[in-house]
Write a protein that holds these residues in place. Structure first.
Motif, PDB file in Angstrom:
ATOM      1  N   VAL A 109      38.601  49.870  62.610  1.00 31.29           N
ATOM      2  CA  VAL A 109      37.906  48.968  61.688  1.00 31.29           C
ATOM      3  C   VAL A 109      36.866  48.149  62.444  1.00 31.29           C
ATOM      4  CG1 VAL A 109      38.174  46.926  60.204  1.00 31.29           C
ATOM      5  CG2 VAL A 109      39.728  48.888  59.958  1.00 31.29           C
ATOM      6  N   ASN A 110      37.213  47.669  63.627  1.00 31.35           N
ATOM      7  CA  ASN A 110      36.263  46.887  64.415  1.00 31.35           C
ATOM      8  C   ASN A 110      35.025  47.718  64.759  1.00 31.35           C
ATOM      9  OD1 ASN A 110      35.737  44.301  65.717  1.00 31.35           O
ATOM     10  ND2 ASN A 110      35.891  45.452  67.633  1.00 31.35           N
ATOM     11  N   HIS A 111      35.239  48.979  65.099  1.00 39.86           N
ATOM     12  CA  HIS A 111      34.105  49.870  65.390  1.00 39.86           C
ATOM     13  C   HIS A 111      33.276  50.104  64.132  1.00 39.86           C
ATOM     14  CE1 HIS A 111      31.587  53.144  66.554  1.00 39.86           C
ATOM     15  NE2 HIS A 111      32.247  54.001  65.784  1.00 39.86           N
ATOM     16  N   LEU A 112      33.925  50.374  63.010  1.00 43.32           N
ATOM     17  CA  LEU A 112      33.182  50.577  61.761  1.00 43.32           C
ATOM     18  C   LEU A 112      32.343  49.344  61.435  1.00 43.32           C
ATOM     19  CD1 LEU A 112      35.848  52.378  59.555  1.00 43.32           C
ATOM     20  CD2 LEU A 112      33.659  53.325  60.304  1.00 43.32           C
ATOM     21  N   TRP A 113      32.928  48.166  61.578  1.00 46.33           N
ATOM     22  CA  TRP A 113      32.217  46.914  61.316  1.00 46.33           C
ATOM     23  C   TRP A 113      30.980  46.793  62.203  1.00 46.33           C
ATOM     24  CZ3 TRP A 113      31.914  42.888  65.006  1.00 46.33           C
ATOM     25  CH2 TRP A 113      31.261  41.734  64.554  1.00 46.33           C
ATOM     26  N   GLY A 114      31.155  47.022  63.499  1.00 44.48           N
ATOM     27  CA  GLY A 114      30.019  46.910  64.420  1.00 44.48           C
ATOM     28  C   GLY A 114      28.922  47.905  64.079  1.00 44.48           C
ATOM     29  N   ASN A 115      29.315  49.122  63.763  1.00 46.77           N
ATOM     30  CA  ASN A 115      28.341  50.143  63.405  1.00 46.77           C
ATOM     31  C   ASN A 115      27.632  49.786  62.111  1.00 46.77           C
ATOM     32  OD1 ASN A 115      27.663  52.813  61.860  1.00 46.77           O
ATOM     33  ND2 ASN A 115      27.620  53.323  64.031  1.00 46.77           N
TER      34      ASN A 115
END
Length: 183
Positions: free
Chosen positions: A53-59
């Protein structure tokens, strides 16, 4: 030309529905899991759901902020940090989840037939709007599939199917076809 404008709008409407569907698939997975489950890692080198989720958010924040006017890889993005265990709670995870999706939906709603042919850049590579949107759709569905897979591993036999439950394909199809043709 009018047909082309209708096709562009039809594409945007269609991709919006697809993004909304996959967002809900992620959320239905979260609902089945405990707070502890969101941080479970199969192995220290594997991503937890919270890390994904953190990666999706950053992307999402990078790609969709100023979507039509700046490169999708923002200077302020810290991609490597996205794969660290920085999220500490379900609330923090859900805040980032919703913030990323809000950014995405705001950008998609800003696309019109007048700006549909804008050249979009991601890491200095040129994309049509459709190519850029499709690229992100594929990326996000890949990671949402990972979220579902990890959730299913955690829940085992207690997993509640998000689509057609195993063994129910025939009854599901019978029900769908009994309604008659439609959307």
């Amino acid at each position: 030309m009018n047909r082309l404008i209708n096709m562009e709008q039809e594409y945007i409407n269609s991709i919006l529905k697809q993004f909304e569907n996959y967002k809900s698939v992620g959320e239905k997975t979260f609902e089945q899991l405990t707070d502890e489950d969101l941080f479970w890692q199969y192995h220290p080198e594997c991503n937890s759901i919270a890390i994904i989720v953190n990666h999706l958010w950053g992307n999402m924040k990078s790609r969709w902020t100023d979507f039509l006017t700046s490169d999708g890889e923002k200077e302020w993005r810290q991609r490597d940090l996205e794969f660290e265990s920085v999220i500490q709670s379900r609330d923090e995870m859900m805040t980032k989840w919703n913030d990323g999706w809000d950014c995405l939906f705001t950008a998609l709603h800003s696309i019109t037939p007048e700006n549909f042919n804008t050249e979009v850049f991601i890491r200095n590579q040129s994309h049509s709007v459709m190519e850029a949107v499709n690229r992100q759709f594929a990326h996000y569905t890949y990671h949402i599939g990972q979220i579902v897979y990890v959730g299913r591993m955690i829940k085992g036999g207690d997993w509640k199917s998000l689509t057609i439950p195993r063994g129910d394909s025939t009854s599901f199809n019978d029900k769908m076809f009994s309604k008659g043709a439609g959307k």
